[in-house]
Design a protein around this motif. Sequence first.
Motif, PDB file in Angstrom:
ATOM      1  N   ARG A  15       0.874  -1.179   0.000  1.00 39.34           N
ATOM      2  CA  ARG A  15       0.000   0.000   0.000  1.00 39.34           C
ATOM      3  C   ARG A  15       0.902   1.216   0.000  1.00 39.34           C
ATOM      4  NH1 ARG A  15      -5.290   0.149  -0.665  1.00 39.34           N
ATOM      5  NH2 ARG A  15      -5.628   1.564   1.041  1.00 39.34           N
ATOM      6  N   VAL A  16       0.687   2.123  -0.965  1.00 40.00           N
ATOM      7  CA  VAL A  16       1.513   3.324  -1.065  1.00 40.00           C
ATOM      8  C   VAL A  16       0.641   4.569  -1.005  1.00 40.00           C
ATOM      9  CG1 VAL A  16       3.391   2.206  -2.339  1.00 40.00           C
ATOM     10  CG2 VAL A  16       1.513   3.254  -3.600  1.00 40.00           C
ATOM     11  N   ARG A  17       1.201   5.589  -0.401  1.00 41.33           N
ATOM     12  CA  ARG A  17       0.481   6.857  -0.270  1.00 41.33           C
ATOM     13  C   ARG A  17       0.281   7.464  -1.655  1.00 41.33           C
ATOM     14  NH1 ARG A  17      -1.014   9.625   3.938  1.00 41.33           N
ATOM     15  NH2 ARG A  17      -1.325  11.859   3.811  1.00 41.33           N
ATOM     16  N   ASP A  18      -0.928   7.961  -1.905  1.00 40.29           N
ATOM     17  CA  ASP A  18      -1.272   8.546  -3.195  1.00 40.29           C
ATOM     18  C   ASP A  18      -2.249   9.695  -2.942  1.00 40.29           C
ATOM     19  OD1 ASP A  18      -2.253   9.220  -5.715  1.00 40.29           O
ATOM     20  OD2 ASP A  18      -2.446   7.129  -6.362  1.00 40.29           O
ATOM     21  N   GLU A  19      -1.775  10.917  -3.120  1.00 38.63           N
ATOM     22  CA  GLU A  19      -2.590  12.107  -2.826  1.00 38.63           C
ATOM     23  C   GLU A  19      -3.784  12.252  -3.772  1.00 38.63           C
ATOM     24  OE1 GLU A  19      -2.231  13.684  -0.044  1.00 38.63           O
ATOM     25  OE2 GLU A  19      -0.389  12.594   0.407  1.00 38.63           O
ATOM     26  N   THR A  20      -3.805  11.497  -4.860  1.00 35.35           N
ATOM     27  CA  THR A  20      -4.960  11.569  -5.764  1.00 35.35           C
ATOM     28  C   THR A  20      -6.140  10.743  -5.247  1.00 35.35           C
ATOM     29  OG1 THR A  20      -4.277   9.698  -7.159  1.00 35.35           O
ATOM     30  CG2 THR A  20      -3.426  11.887  -7.756  1.00 35.35           C
ATOM     31  N   VAL A  21      -5.899   9.947  -4.212  1.00 37.78           N
ATOM     32  CA  VAL A  21      -6.972   9.139  -3.617  1.00 37.78           C
ATOM     33  C   VAL A  21      -7.693  10.002  -2.580  1.00 37.78           C
ATOM     34  CG1 VAL A  21      -7.504   7.093  -2.236  1.00 37.78           C
ATOM     35  CG2 VAL A  21      -5.703   6.986  -3.986  1.00 37.78           C
ATOM     36  N   TRP A  29      -3.258   0.258  -3.729  1.00 36.79           N
ATOM     37  CA  TRP A  29      -2.506  -0.989  -3.842  1.00 36.79           C
ATOM     38  C   TRP A  29      -1.442  -0.846  -4.917  1.00 36.79           C
ATOM     39  CZ3 TRP A  29      -2.705  -4.524  -0.256  1.00 36.79           C
ATOM     40  CH2 TRP A  29      -3.874  -4.675   0.495  1.00 36.79           C
ATOM     41  N   GLU A  30      -0.281  -1.434  -4.653  1.00 36.47           N
ATOM     42  CA  GLU A  30       0.778  -1.473  -5.656  1.00 36.47           C
ATOM     43  C   GLU A  30       1.524  -2.796  -5.521  1.00 36.47           C
ATOM     44  OE1 GLU A  30       3.218   2.061  -6.823  1.00 36.47           O
ATOM     45  OE2 GLU A  30       4.819   0.864  -5.903  1.00 36.47           O
ATOM     46  N   ASN A  31       1.627  -3.507  -6.627  1.00 38.52           N
ATOM     47  CA  ASN A  31       2.387  -4.757  -6.631  1.00 38.52           C
ATOM     48  C   ASN A  31       3.869  -4.440  -6.817  1.00 38.52           C
ATOM     49  OD1 ASN A  31       0.104  -6.314  -6.340  1.00 38.52           O
ATOM     50  ND2 ASN A  31      -0.104  -6.730  -8.521  1.00 38.52           N
ATOM     51  N   LYS A  32       4.709  -5.061  -5.990  1.00 40.76           N
ATOM     52  CA  LYS A  32       6.159  -4.944  -6.097  1.00 40.76           C
ATOM     53  C   LYS A  32       6.717  -6.353  -6.126  1.00 40.76           C
ATOM     54  CE  LYS A  32       7.709  -0.792  -4.934  1.00 40.76           C
ATOM     55  NZ  LYS A  32       8.530   0.031  -5.780  1.00 40.76           N
ATOM     56  N   THR A  33       7.720  -6.574  -6.944  1.00 40.60           N
ATOM     57  CA  THR A  33       8.306  -7.909  -7.047  1.00 40.60           C
ATOM     58  C   THR A  33       9.656  -7.973  -6.340  1.00 40.60           C
ATOM     59  OG1 THR A  33       9.519  -7.470  -9.082  1.00 40.60           O
ATOM     60  CG2 THR A  33       7.213  -8.218  -9.313  1.00 40.60           C
ATOM     61  N   MET A  90       2.149  -3.358   8.393  1.00 34.89           N
ATOM     62  CA  MET A  90       3.518  -2.891   8.175  1.00 34.89           C
ATOM     63  C   MET A  90       3.571  -1.366   8.054  1.00 34.89           C
ATOM     64  SD  MET A  90       5.475  -5.520   8.435  1.00 34.89           S
ATOM     65  CE  MET A  90       7.035  -5.367   7.578  1.00 34.89           C
ATOM     66  N   ASN A  91       2.619  -0.784   7.357  1.00 39.62           N
ATOM     67  CA  ASN A  91       2.590   0.688   7.242  1.00 39.62           C
ATOM     68  C   ASN A  91       2.365   1.344   8.602  1.00 39.62           C
ATOM     69  OD1 ASN A  91       3.087   0.608   4.508  1.00 39.62           O
ATOM     70  ND2 ASN A  91       0.988   1.054   3.897  1.00 39.62           N
ATOM     71  N   ALA A  92       1.446   0.790   9.397  1.00 35.56           N
ATOM     72  CA  ALA A  92       1.180   1.341  10.731  1.00 35.56           C
ATOM     73  C   ALA A  92       2.405   1.212  11.625  1.00 35.56           C
ATOM     74  CB  ALA A  92      -0.017   0.637  11.366  1.00 35.56           C
ATOM     75  N   TRP A  93       3.113   0.088  11.526  1.00 40.33           N
ATOM     76  CA  TRP A  93       4.316  -0.126  12.327  1.00 40.33           C
ATOM     77  C   TRP A  93       5.415   0.857  11.928  1.00 40.33           C
ATOM     78  CZ3 TRP A  93       8.444  -4.366  11.665  1.00 40.33           C
ATOM     79  CH2 TRP A  93       9.232  -4.469  12.818  1.00 40.33           C
TER      80      TRP A  93
END
Length: 191
Positions: A15-21, A29-33, A90-93
Motif C-alpha cells: 500500500r503506497v500513499r497517493d494524494e490523488t486518492v 494498492w501497488e504490486n512490487k516484485t 507494516m505501514n502502521a508499524w
Amino acid sequence: MTMKKRVPFVTFRTRVRDETVDGPNPYRWENKTTEDYFGGRRTILFSLPGAFTPTCSTYQLPDFDKLYEEFEKHGIESVYCLSVNDAFVMNAWGKASGLKKVKLIPDGSGEFTRKMGMLVAKDNLGFGLRSWRYAAVINDCLIEQWFVEEGLSDNCETDPYGASSPQNILKTLKSLETESAPDQSERLTAL
C-alpha cells in the motif's frame, strides 16, 4: 555465512500513499516484485517474527534505521525489513516506529518467507505462521551473506537474536572488506 543462492521470485502486495486518492486513507494498492526490491543493487534484508513485537520494535528495526548510513559506507544501497504481516500492519508499524531510512516489505501470505525456507509455526504464541529471524546481504537478487538465528523450528520456546542484528552484519561487512583488501606489501610489489 557466504552463500550464492537466488532469492525467490514473489509479488508483494503493498500500500503506497497517493494524494490523488480521496478520503481519510489516501493509499492505493501497488504490486512490487522481488526484482523491484533486490534487482540491480546491493541490499540488506532482515526478517523477523512480527510487527510491533518487543525485540523487533525495541532493538532490531530501530538499530537498522540508526546504522543505515554505516551500511551505505560498505556498499549497501537499501535496507529492507520483511515480516509475515499485511501491508496495513507494516505501514502502521513504520509510522509508529518513526522510520527514516529502512523500508518495510509486507509478506502477508508468507509466500516469500516459505520459499526462503524460513516459515515457522508460532502457534505457541498465538501468531500462527511467521518468519524465523534472519538477515541477508543481497546483490542483484543473489544472497551474498546469510545470517540466521540458531534453533530454527516450529513453536520455539525462545526468541534468539544476535546473528541477524545490524551490529553483527556491519561487523561481518567490515571483516570481509579487510580480508579482500590487498595488504601493503602486495601493493608495493605491484608498483
